[in-house]
Scaffold this motif. Structure first.
Motif, mmCIF file in Angstrom:
data_model
loop_
_atom_site.group_PDB
_atom_site.id
_atom_site.type_symbol
_atom_site.label_atom_id
_atom_site.label_comp_id
_atom_site.label_asym_id
_atom_site.label_seq_id
_atom_site.Cartn_x
_atom_site.Cartn_y
_atom_site.Cartn_z
ATOM 1 N N LEU A 89 14.908 -2.317 -6.447
ATOM 2 C CA LEU A 89 16.277 -2.300 -5.943
ATOM 3 C C LEU A 89 16.471 -3.478 -4.995
ATOM 4 O O LEU A 89 15.647 -3.693 -4.102
ATOM 5 N N PRO A 90 17.539 -4.262 -5.159
ATOM 6 C CA PRO A 90 17.738 -5.439 -4.307
ATOM 7 C C PRO A 90 17.672 -5.127 -2.815
ATOM 8 O O PRO A 90 17.066 -5.877 -2.051
ATOM 9 N N GLU A 91 18.264 -4.015 -2.386
ATOM 10 C CA GLU A 91 18.292 -3.681 -0.963
ATOM 11 C C GLU A 91 16.932 -3.251 -0.423
ATOM 12 O O GLU A 91 16.713 -3.220 0.779
ATOM 13 N N THR B 229 8.011 -12.448 -5.529
ATOM 14 C CA THR B 229 8.565 -13.473 -6.409
ATOM 15 C C THR B 229 7.636 -14.680 -6.409
ATOM 16 O O THR B 229 6.923 -14.923 -5.440
ATOM 17 N N THR B 230 7.644 -15.430 -7.493
ATOM 18 C CA THR B 230 6.720 -16.559 -7.606
ATOM 19 C C THR B 230 6.999 -17.660 -6.579
ATOM 20 O O THR B 230 6.132 -18.487 -6.333
ATOM 21 N N VAL C 73 17.654 -10.117 -8.138
ATOM 22 C CA VAL C 73 18.638 -11.019 -7.538
ATOM 23 C C VAL C 73 18.478 -12.437 -8.064
ATOM 24 O O VAL C 73 19.389 -13.003 -8.657
ATOM 25 N N SER C 74 17.293 -13.024 -7.874
ATOM 26 C CA SER C 74 17.075 -14.424 -8.246
ATOM 27 C C SER C 74 16.645 -14.595 -9.701
ATOM 28 O O SER C 74 16.673 -15.706 -10.221
ATOM 29 N N LYS C 75 16.193 -13.517 -10.314
ATOM 30 C CA LYS C 75 15.664 -13.520 -11.689
ATOM 31 C C LYS C 75 14.342 -14.270 -11.815
ATOM 32 O O LYS C 75 13.886 -14.580 -12.906
ATOM 33 N N ARG C 76 13.710 -14.568 -10.688
ATOM 34 C CA ARG C 76 12.398 -15.230 -10.706
ATOM 35 C C ARG C 76 11.332 -14.248 -11.178
ATOM 36 O O ARG C 76 11.416 -13.060 -10.906
#
Length: 90
Positions: A73-75, A56-57, A13-16
């Motif tokens: 998976l985002p969900e 995520t960082t 989602v955020s690409k972090r």
């Protein structure tokens, strides 16, 4: 987790970038699961302990690692805002 794999993975989602969840964070996550207080992004209550996970960082989303395979998976992400005692991001 293989460092080479970790270096190329990112939040869908955020690409972090992601890092391995620290033991203290894993304890907080599993304590919440045992109390029946943890939901994933899809709103499903988690009932099974997590042995390994990535975060995520910025420390906002956790992704389980099942049998060495990251569940990206985002969900299936687990938002950390539902934990009062979640440590602040570095």
């Amino acid at each position: 987790m293989d460092k080479r794999l970790l270096d190329i993975l990112c939040c869908p989602v955020s690409k972090r970038p992601l890092r391995t969840l620290k033991s203290g964070e894993l304890e907080i996550l599993n304590a919440g699961i045992e109390k029946g207080q943890v939901q994933n992004v899809a709103g499903e209550k988690l009932s099974q302990r997590v042995d390994e996970a990535l975060v995520t960082t910025d420390g906002k989303v956790v992704y389980r690692v099942d049998d060495g395979i990251p569940v990206m998976l985002p969900e299936q992400g687990i938002g950390t805002v539902q934990f009062n005692e979640w440590p602040a991001s570095p």
